[in-house]
Design a protein around this motif. Sequence first.
Motif, PDB file in Angstrom:
ATOM      1  N   ALA A  56       1.155  -1.227   0.023  1.00  0.00           N
ATOM      2  CA  ALA A  56      -0.045   0.306   0.041  1.00  0.00           C
ATOM      3  C   ALA A  56       0.910   1.392  -0.057  1.00  0.00           C
ATOM      4  N   ASN A  57       1.842   1.260   0.719  1.00  0.00           N
ATOM      5  CA  ASN A  57       2.775   2.355   0.948  1.00  0.00           C
ATOM      6  C   ASN A  57       3.568   2.413  -0.155  1.00  0.00           C
ATOM      7  N   VAL A  58       4.078   1.531  -0.681  1.00  0.00           N
ATOM      8  CA  VAL A  58       5.113   1.345  -1.803  1.00  0.00           C
ATOM      9  C   VAL A  58       4.344   2.058  -3.109  1.00  0.00           C
ATOM     10  N   PHE A  59       3.121   1.561  -3.207  1.00  0.00           N
ATOM     11  CA  PHE A  59       2.289   2.040  -4.368  1.00  0.00           C
ATOM     12  C   PHE A  59       2.112   3.599  -4.179  1.00  0.00           C
ATOM     13  N   ARG A  60       1.857   4.411  -2.978  1.00  0.00           N
ATOM     14  CA  ARG A  60       1.779   5.754  -2.788  1.00  0.00           C
ATOM     15  C   ARG A  60       2.915   6.274  -3.145  1.00  0.00           C
ATOM     16  N   TYR A  61       4.116   5.833  -2.461  1.00  0.00           N
ATOM     17  CA  TYR A  61       5.318   6.570  -2.665  1.00  0.00           C
ATOM     18  C   TYR A  61       5.718   6.491  -4.219  1.00  0.00           C
ATOM     19  N   THR A  62       5.471   5.472  -4.788  1.00  0.00           N
ATOM     20  CA  THR A  62       6.027   5.405  -6.219  1.00  0.00           C
ATOM     21  C   THR A  62       5.069   6.501  -6.892  1.00  0.00           C
ATOM     22  N   MET A  63       3.747   6.394  -6.763  1.00  0.00           N
ATOM     23  CA  MET A  63       2.784   7.528  -7.521  1.00  0.00           C
ATOM     24  C   MET A  63       3.256   8.956  -6.913  1.00  0.00           C
ATOM     25  N   ASN A  64       3.793   9.117  -5.849  1.00  0.00           N
ATOM     26  CA  ASN A  64       4.332  10.443  -5.541  1.00  0.00           C
ATOM     27  C   ASN A  64       5.410  10.885  -6.503  1.00  0.00           C
ATOM     28  N   PHE A  65       6.282  10.026  -6.020  1.00  0.00           N
ATOM     29  CA  PHE A  65       7.455  10.319  -7.010  1.00  0.00           C
ATOM     30  C   PHE A  65       7.359  10.678  -8.688  1.00  0.00           C
ATOM     31  N   ILE A  66       6.529   9.728  -9.176  1.00  0.00           N
ATOM     32  CA  ILE A  66       6.015  10.039 -10.700  1.00  0.00           C
ATOM     33  C   ILE A  66       5.403  11.309 -10.852  1.00  0.00           C
ATOM     34  N   GLU A  67       4.620  11.723  -9.788  1.00  0.00           N
ATOM     35  CA  GLU A  67       3.898  13.092  -9.959  1.00  0.00           C
ATOM     36  C   GLU A  67       4.610  14.124  -9.848  1.00  0.00           C
ATOM     37  N   ARG A  68       5.954  14.043  -8.712  1.00  0.00           N
ATOM     38  CA  ARG A  68       6.605  15.393  -8.796  1.00  0.00           C
ATOM     39  C   ARG A  68       7.518  15.430  -9.790  1.00  0.00           C
ATOM     40  N   ASN A  69       7.764  14.396 -10.317  1.00  0.00           N
ATOM     41  CA  ASN A  69       8.976  14.500 -11.427  1.00  0.00           C
ATOM     42  C   ASN A  69       8.383  14.479 -12.808  1.00  0.00           C
ATOM     43  N   THR A  70       7.026  14.932 -12.968  1.00  0.00           N
ATOM     44  CA  THR A  70       6.573  14.830 -14.472  1.00  0.00           C
ATOM     45  C   THR A  70       5.622  16.059 -14.436  1.00  0.00           C
ATOM     46  N   LYS A  71       5.681  16.610 -15.784  1.00  0.00           N
ATOM     47  CA  LYS A  71       5.102  18.100 -15.903  1.00  0.00           C
ATOM     48  C   LYS A  71       3.568  18.108 -16.249  1.00  0.00           C
TER      49      LYS A  71
END
Length: 464
Positions: free
Chosen positions: A240-255
């Motif tokens: 659950a947390n790994v999914f959240r962290y990865t989504m946040n990483f992608i979110e902050r590094n895309t335009k």
Amino acid sequence: MKINKIYADVLAEDMDNEYKSVLNPDNPVKWAKTLIGYANGKGGILFVGVSNEGEAFGISLDEIDKTKLLIAKVNDRYIFPHIKIGYMMRSVDEDAERFVLAVHVTPSDSIIRWREGDFNETVYIKGDGYSTPATPEEIISLSKKKYGVDNETSDIYYSEQVWTEYIELCKEYRKDKSAPSLKELQNEEAVSKEGLAKSGLIMFKDGYSGDDSLICCRLWKGKNKTGTVLDSGRFKGSLANVFRYTMNFIERNTKTGWQKTINGGREEIRSYPKEAVREALVNAIAHRDYSIAGTQIDVDIYNDRIEIVSPGSWLLPMSYEEYPVGSIPSIRRNSIIAACLDVANLMERGGTGFQTMMRSYADCEESLQPVVTIYPGFLNLRLFDKLYNKDFITPDFEQLSDKEKIIALLSQDGPKPVKELQKFVNHKNRSSFLREVINPLIEAELIYRDGNPKSPTSLIKIKK
């Protein structure tokens, strides 16, 4: 050369060692049953390139590569749950042209079966120099092992108090924002009738410490891995947390930007549609092969694309390209993990994840459509940047209200702490900033706070 010349402790075929000259691809069960027997026992080594008499004549490097590929295919298609395998090779000649391949099999915590078709399964156990089908009594004995990769019953009772991270994930994505009931999880077979969690649900448990939940994320400068890594993250713990962290990483590094509409207004446009990213990541988590030790899901963000690579071969009989767009059948490698994601409203039983990704790119030319590339032992799902080399309007923050600025910034850069948001809109008083800007946005369900309101590490996030 005798086998004991290169493996001093191997004297003859026994419970721990077995010899094969080559592995026959036309009748794989003849040698695969040895691997299954080792996995159902205490492990062992299958030596390839060795005669029955222990003569180590070796095989070429090309034959070794073919042998590894054959084992991977057979393990993926016929052996369930998949066994954990490691390899070692040693030369048998001075020119190092021929080698003995040692196939190391790790003991499994679950019962390993040879499966042909939907209703034909055989459990093999290892004897002294042979492997044989297990009797019903032997299968019962094997079933007492604790739990395995995904679908085995653990000795841990399900409790909401220790599955809080999974429950929060469910509340975030379920339409009614509710927590799953015990009965619901039992109906999905994630929890047994006695209340014991299945091994797949264990991976969503608070504080899960297994290495198999690891996702590695990297942001690259350029279009390949020869560039500089600008940002990275290694996320472990509950799925659950790994999914959240990865989504946040992608979110902050895309335009995120804006484009003009035909009516003279503007609409938000993102490099990668949220639903496509979500489906791609969920697919990787649900279908990766968790039995392959020392592997992880890799998420690489390049200038023009995201690549999500997960361990595990393609399960369907035809290649990805042979299926019509939007008609890929649903086959679940990890039924319980997939069921847990389904309960959280992150995965649909109809196998429509690929269709969702394709729909989100419906307005793009063919060169930007999502692509699945199949390699021996892993899959690469590629999403292309819809804004790459395209003109778009970045937010003109000066023309926005404070509330609009907050929404625009969070949409563009991802979650932020209150202090950073207050500084961004140049609001001097924290109390009035909370009262006039943040709290109204929370009440309107446009944003939400992740964490304790009094903690400086809590984040403000866009409401999905």
